[in-house]
Design an enzyme around this catalytic site. Sequence first.
Site, PDB file in Angstrom:
ATOM      1  N   HIS A   9     -34.603  31.311  19.268  1.00 45.75           N
ATOM      2  CA  HIS A   9     -34.263  32.001  18.023  1.00 45.75           C
ATOM      3  C   HIS A   9     -33.500  33.288  18.309  1.00 45.75           C
ATOM      4  O   HIS A   9     -33.931  34.110  19.127  1.00 45.75           O
ATOM      5  CB  HIS A   9     -35.565  32.298  17.273  1.00 45.75           C
ATOM      6  CG  HIS A   9     -35.402  32.899  15.939  1.00 45.75           C
ATOM      7  ND1 HIS A   9     -36.109  34.006  15.530  1.00 45.75           N
ATOM      8  CD2 HIS A   9     -34.630  32.546  14.877  1.00 45.75           C
ATOM      9  CE1 HIS A   9     -35.786  34.311  14.286  1.00 45.75           C
ATOM     10  NE2 HIS A   9     -34.894  33.447  13.863  1.00 45.75           N
ATOM     11  N   HIS A  51     -27.809  40.084  12.808  1.00 45.12           N
ATOM     12  CA  HIS A  51     -28.591  39.500  11.719  1.00 45.12           C
ATOM     13  C   HIS A  51     -28.555  40.332  10.450  1.00 45.12           C
ATOM     14  O   HIS A  51     -28.337  39.811   9.359  1.00 45.12           O
ATOM     15  CB  HIS A  51     -30.045  39.312  12.166  1.00 45.12           C
ATOM     16  CG  HIS A  51     -30.938  38.761  11.103  1.00 45.12           C
ATOM     17  ND1 HIS A  51     -31.562  39.561  10.154  1.00 45.12           N
ATOM     18  CD2 HIS A  51     -31.314  37.492  10.836  1.00 45.12           C
ATOM     19  CE1 HIS A  51     -32.275  38.795   9.350  1.00 45.12           C
ATOM     20  NE2 HIS A  51     -32.150  37.541   9.737  1.00 45.12           N
TER      21      HIS A  51
END
Length: 239
Positions: A9, A51
């Site tokens: 991830h 992100h």
Amino acid sequence: MGYPRIIAHRCGGALAPENTLAGLRLAARLGCRGVEFDAMLAADGVPVLIHDETLERTTSGQGRVADMDSARLIRLDAGIRHHAAFAVEPVPTLDAALQLCAALGLWANVEIKPAVGHEAATGRVVARHAAAGGGRLVLSSFSETALRAAAAEAPQLPRALLVEVIPADWRERLAGLGAMALHCSARGLTAGVAAAVRAEGFPLACYTINRRDEAERLFAMGVSAVFSDRPDLWALEEM
């Protein structure tokens, strides 16, 4: 479209600064075959790995990603907030990440992560760079607008719809987007819904799983892959 069972991830999970080349290298050293990372547009339209829409949580910078050009972004430190050992690790461009994935033999899930108001542009540009970069990858996004723009730009690239909870009309939504896979949170996923998705032939990937027993439970339900912050919990041959 084959998926690695364990996908690191945000590049390297919790073991390295998220969305960095250092994370990709660490994932490869651990034996990961697949990685996931987020791509957002800088002010000059260059896609970079990050992100959040703002810089403070993961970098030495301040302000909005969409307000800073890529030349300034790549000079920021994206490693120091994770650990001093990663100081001066830069914010990478999407091109640099794709090149390194190809060199390391990593399959990549490129999540299209648009800043608010930039959904179509981000989908289009990320798809263009992904197509030029080659390699084994899938594009995913929570934004259906971004996925449609990606499909128009590079229809040959596989795409996945990213949702928190699988909606009742998931078949229609996948068909409307031309998406080939579904990604969802593991929370609330039932065996019945998982079986229905798999029966239709769609890969199903779940986030974010940091325990082996939870991953095994999902695999038993027919889930194709899990995104994990702790890819080190799996032996090399299991990835």
